[in-house]
Scaffold this active site. Structure first.
Site, PDB file in Angstrom:
ATOM      1  N   ARG A  26      97.382 -44.392  58.477  1.00 19.29           N
ATOM      2  CA  ARG A  26      97.644 -43.093  59.090  1.00 19.29           C
ATOM      3  C   ARG A  26      99.118 -42.957  59.470  1.00 19.29           C
ATOM      4  O   ARG A  26      99.693 -41.867  59.407  1.00 19.29           O
ATOM      5  CB  ARG A  26      96.739 -42.889  60.317  1.00 19.29           C
ATOM      6  CG  ARG A  26      95.246 -42.728  60.005  1.00 19.29           C
ATOM      7  CD  ARG A  26      94.975 -41.449  59.219  1.00 19.29           C
ATOM      8  NE  ARG A  26      95.598 -40.321  59.877  1.00 19.29           N
ATOM      9  CZ  ARG A  26      95.038 -39.618  60.859  1.00 19.29           C
ATOM     10  NH1 ARG A  26      93.809 -39.886  61.247  1.00 19.29           N
ATOM     11  NH2 ARG A  26      95.674 -38.599  61.419  1.00 19.29           N
ATOM     12  N   CYS A  75      87.007 -43.172  58.779  1.00 17.70           N
ATOM     13  CA  CYS A  75      88.247 -42.681  59.403  1.00 17.70           C
ATOM     14  C   CYS A  75      88.390 -43.151  60.847  1.00 17.70           C
ATOM     15  O   CYS A  75      89.498 -43.147  61.375  1.00 17.70           O
ATOM     16  CB  CYS A  75      88.293 -41.159  59.337  1.00 17.70           C
ATOM     17  SG  CYS A  75      86.983 -40.349  60.271  1.00 17.70           S
ATOM     18  N   LEU A  76      87.252 -43.502  61.475  1.00 17.56           N
ATOM     19  CA  LEU A  76      87.197 -43.904  62.878  1.00 17.56           C
ATOM     20  C   LEU A  76      87.461 -42.675  63.769  1.00 17.56           C
ATOM     21  O   LEU A  76      88.146 -41.779  63.323  1.00 17.56           O
ATOM     22  CB  LEU A  76      88.192 -45.022  63.211  1.00 17.56           C
ATOM     23  CG  LEU A  76      88.207 -46.237  62.276  1.00 17.56           C
ATOM     24  CD1 LEU A  76      89.214 -47.269  62.784  1.00 17.56           C
ATOM     25  CD2 LEU A  76      86.826 -46.853  62.161  1.00 17.56           C
ATOM     26  N   HIS A 122      90.969 -32.334  57.372  1.00 16.69           N
ATOM     27  CA  HIS A 122      91.754 -33.412  57.999  1.00 16.69           C
ATOM     28  C   HIS A 122      92.695 -34.016  56.938  1.00 16.69           C
ATOM     29  O   HIS A 122      92.505 -35.143  56.494  1.00 16.69           O
ATOM     30  CB  HIS A 122      90.798 -34.473  58.561  1.00 16.69           C
ATOM     31  CG  HIS A 122      91.405 -35.358  59.601  1.00 16.69           C
ATOM     32  ND1 HIS A 122      92.711 -35.255  60.034  1.00 16.69           N
ATOM     33  CD2 HIS A 122      90.871 -36.394  60.301  1.00 16.69           C
ATOM     34  CE1 HIS A 122      92.940 -36.186  60.958  1.00 16.69           C
ATOM     35  NE2 HIS A 122      91.848 -36.888  61.140  1.00 16.69           N
ATOM     36  N   ARG A 151      96.011 -30.126  66.525  1.00 17.99           N
ATOM     37  CA  ARG A 151      94.592 -30.495  66.426  1.00 17.99           C
ATOM     38  C   ARG A 151      93.799 -29.462  67.195  1.00 17.99           C
ATOM     39  O   ARG A 151      94.028 -29.253  68.387  1.00 17.99           O
ATOM     40  CB  ARG A 151      94.353 -31.899  66.997  1.00 17.99           C
ATOM     41  CG  ARG A 151      92.876 -32.240  67.142  1.00 17.99           C
ATOM     42  CD  ARG A 151      92.606 -33.704  67.384  1.00 17.99           C
ATOM     43  NE  ARG A 151      92.770 -34.474  66.162  1.00 17.99           N
ATOM     44  CZ  ARG A 151      92.214 -35.679  65.954  1.00 17.99           C
ATOM     45  NH1 ARG A 151      91.469 -36.249  66.883  1.00 17.99           N
ATOM     46  NH2 ARG A 151      92.398 -36.314  64.809  1.00 17.99           N
ATOM     47  N   THR A 190      93.063 -40.830  69.035  1.00 25.44           N
ATOM     48  CA  THR A 190      93.772 -42.117  69.114  1.00 25.44           C
ATOM     49  C   THR A 190      94.723 -42.228  67.930  1.00 25.44           C
ATOM     50  O   THR A 190      95.948 -42.252  68.080  1.00 25.44           O
ATOM     51  CB  THR A 190      92.774 -43.298  69.100  1.00 25.44           C
ATOM     52  OG1 THR A 190      91.967 -43.216  70.262  1.00 25.44           O
ATOM     53  CG2 THR A 190      93.514 -44.641  69.093  1.00 25.44           C
ATOM     54  N   GLN A 236      94.318 -37.552  57.221  1.00 25.70           N
ATOM     55  CA  GLN A 236      93.357 -38.627  56.987  1.00 25.70           C
ATOM     56  C   GLN A 236      93.194 -38.880  55.489  1.00 25.70           C
ATOM     57  O   GLN A 236      93.139 -40.024  55.039  1.00 25.70           O
ATOM     58  CB  GLN A 236      91.998 -38.243  57.614  1.00 25.70           C
ATOM     59  CG  GLN A 236      90.962 -39.342  57.497  1.00 25.70           C
ATOM     60  CD  GLN A 236      91.325 -40.546  58.348  1.00 25.70           C
ATOM     61  OE1 GLN A 236      91.656 -40.413  59.517  1.00 25.70           O
ATOM     62  NE2 GLN A 236      91.274 -41.732  57.765  1.00 25.70           N
ATOM     63  N   ASP A 272      81.380 -41.236  58.235  1.00 28.44           N
ATOM     64  CA  ASP A 272      82.077 -40.794  59.447  1.00 28.44           C
ATOM     65  C   ASP A 272      80.979 -40.605  60.489  1.00 28.44           C
ATOM     66  O   ASP A 272      79.782 -40.694  60.173  1.00 28.44           O
ATOM     67  CB  ASP A 272      82.837 -39.478  59.149  1.00 28.44           C
ATOM     68  CG  ASP A 272      83.666 -38.975  60.337  1.00 28.44           C
ATOM     69  OD1 ASP A 272      83.868 -39.745  61.304  1.00 28.44           O
ATOM     70  OD2 ASP A 272      84.109 -37.803  60.290  1.00 28.44           O
ATOM     71  N   ASN A 301      84.504 -32.088  58.187  1.00 24.45           N
ATOM     72  CA  ASN A 301      85.932 -31.893  57.936  1.00 24.45           C
ATOM     73  C   ASN A 301      86.584 -33.023  57.122  1.00 24.45           C
ATOM     74  O   ASN A 301      87.367 -32.772  56.203  1.00 24.45           O
ATOM     75  CB  ASN A 301      86.665 -31.697  59.275  1.00 24.45           C
ATOM     76  CG  ASN A 301      86.202 -32.639  60.401  1.00 24.45           C
ATOM     77  OD1 ASN A 301      85.492 -33.619  60.150  1.00 24.45           O
ATOM     78  ND2 ASN A 301      86.598 -32.328  61.625  1.00 24.45           N
TER      79      ASN A 301
HETATM   80  N1   CP Z   1      90.700 -40.687  62.339  1.00 28.64           N
HETATM   81  C1   CP Z   1      91.211 -39.957  63.340  1.00 28.64           C
HETATM   82  O1   CP Z   1      91.709 -38.853  63.168  1.00 28.64           O
HETATM   83  O2   CP Z   1      91.131 -40.554  64.568  1.00 28.64           O
HETATM   84  P1   CP Z   1      91.545 -39.898  65.967  1.00 28.64           P
HETATM   85  O3   CP Z   1      90.518 -38.858  66.293  1.00 28.64           O
HETATM   86  O4   CP Z   1      91.514 -41.047  66.929  1.00 28.64           O
HETATM   87  O5   CP Z   1      92.906 -39.293  65.828  1.00 28.64           O
HETATM   88  N1  NVA Z   2      84.549 -35.695  61.989  1.00 31.14           N
HETATM   89  C1  NVA Z   2      85.222 -36.212  63.161  1.00 31.14           C
HETATM   90  C2  NVA Z   2      86.524 -36.821  62.757  1.00 31.14           C
HETATM   91  C3  NVA Z   2      87.310 -37.404  63.878  1.00 31.14           C
HETATM   92  C4  NVA Z   2      88.603 -38.025  63.408  1.00 31.14           C
HETATM   93  C5  NVA Z   2      85.409 -35.098  64.160  1.00 31.14           C
HETATM   94  O1  NVA Z   2      85.728 -33.976  63.753  1.00 31.14           O
HETATM   95  O2  NVA Z   2      85.233 -35.338  65.345  1.00 31.14           O
END
Ligand code: CP
Ligand code: NVA
Length: 328
Positions: free
Chosen positions: A310, A283-284, A135, A108, A58, A138, A241, A175
């Site tokens: 972000r 970070c969501l 990441h 990604r 997202t 982030q 996280d 990460n």
């Molecule tokens: N925090 C973050 O990277 O969120 P998304 O996975 O929604 O991009």
């Molecule tokens: N640690 C999580 C971060 C998502 C933004 C993952 O890798 O799924």
């Protein structure tokens, strides 16, 4: 010569990281005040940024697309079923072809070697938009958020003026943590990590994080424990996280059991004696198991400004790596 890529925070000197965060702050203020310079809004005119995402997103997707648009360019989103990569075509061929037609690749991936492989063969800058190991976008947003929340920390000398702050990470060693911790060490912010036994920082990552102290006047210290209260003691910022990162879904039950007692709650913060005025970050996306609503939706919580940041992190990274070709 090959372009400069953004794979992880460990690629950056403390000064470079500082300038990425500062530029994010400057751009945020200018755009919000309606003073976006033309040099910003036209810097990617006629340019395409390929976004190769093999996992859901997202924030990273929306912030990157919005940032490219703000800079006047075209974001081209390629989800995992939108290109031949992985099914019909190799990483090498894909990377050579896509980079021959675009100005940047934002990727990604799962294994970090995938984004590193793209970078190796790409003729344009590659920005890591999350791998199993790092990441960086982030972390830039997170430090902008900390910088905004703690504008005048005492004892600051250089960098972002955050020397002496303490971050407590309670949860999975993943990460997001690895880049956050590296930035903490570089910026003189102490970071204490509490993870259950078996979910701590792998040795090679610990070495990478602590090696970030090299050449830094007063680096942040990394400490590790299995006791959340110990990590939280005197912390200015509590961070967590998800306990189940993308790709770990099959371990859900095992992980929920292992992390029992690690949920960040008011009670835990009190028992651990976090600093008065402590803030919460994540970070969501968030699940209730790792942090209680009483904190997540409280005035202590920085999660929504952190998410918005972000966008400014993406603007800054694109300017730094694409417009300015890695001269930060
Ligand atoms: N925090 C973050 O990277 O969120 P998304 O996975 O929604 O991009
Ligand atoms: N640690 C999580 C971060 C998502 C933004 C993952 O890798 O799924």
């Amino acid at each position: 010569s090959s372009p400069r890529h953004l794979m992880s925070i460990s690629d950056l000197t403390p000064n470079e990281f500082t300038s990425l965060v500062r530029n994010a702050a400057t751009r945020k203020q200018a755009v919000k005040a309606g003073r976006a310079p033309t040099s910003l809004t036209t810097s990617l005119t006629s340019k395409t940024v390929a976004m190769m995402f093999s996992k859901r997103s997202t924030r990273t997707r929306v912030s990157t697309e919005a940032a490219v648009t703000m800079l006047g360019g075209h974001p081209m989103f390629l989800g995992k079923d939108d290109s031949q990569l992985g099914v019909n075509e190799s990483l090498y061929d894909t990377s050579v072809v896509i980079s021959s037609m675009t100005s940047c690749v934002v990727a990604r991936v799962g294994p970090h070697s995938s984004v590193a492989g793209l970078a190796k063969h790409s003729s344009v800058p590659v920005i890591n938009a999350l791998s199993d190991d790092f990441h960086p976008l982030q972390t830039i947003a997170d430090f902008l958020t900390i910088h905004e929340a703690f504008p005048s920390s005492k004892g600051s000398r250089s960098g972002l003026g955050l020397n002496g702050l303490k971050v407590a990470w309670v949860g999975d060693s993943n990460n997001v943590l690895f880049d956050l911790a590296t930035a903490c060490v570089k910026m003189g912010v102490d970071i204490s990590v509490a993870s259950p036994k078996g979910y701590g920082i792998p040795e090679h990552m610990r070495q990478l994080i602590t090696s970030a102290a090299k050449g830094v006047g007063s680096p942040g210290k990394l400490s590790e424990t299995t006791v959340p209260e110990d990590a939280i003691k005197d912390a200015d910022v509590l961070v967590t996280d998800t306990w189940i990162s993308m790709g770990q879904e099959s371990e859900k039950k095992k992980r929920l059991d292992a992390f029992a007692g690690y949920q960040i709650t008011d009670e835990l913060a009190k028992r651990g004696a976090a600093k008065e005025g402590w803030k919460f970050m994540h970070c969501l996306p968030r699940h209730a198991e790792e942090v209680a609503d009483e904190i997540f939706y409280s005035p202590r919580s920085l999660v929504f400004p952190e998410a918005e940041n972000r966008l400014w992190a993406a603007v800054s990274a694109l300017e730094g790596f694409v417009v300015n070709k890695g001269q930060l």
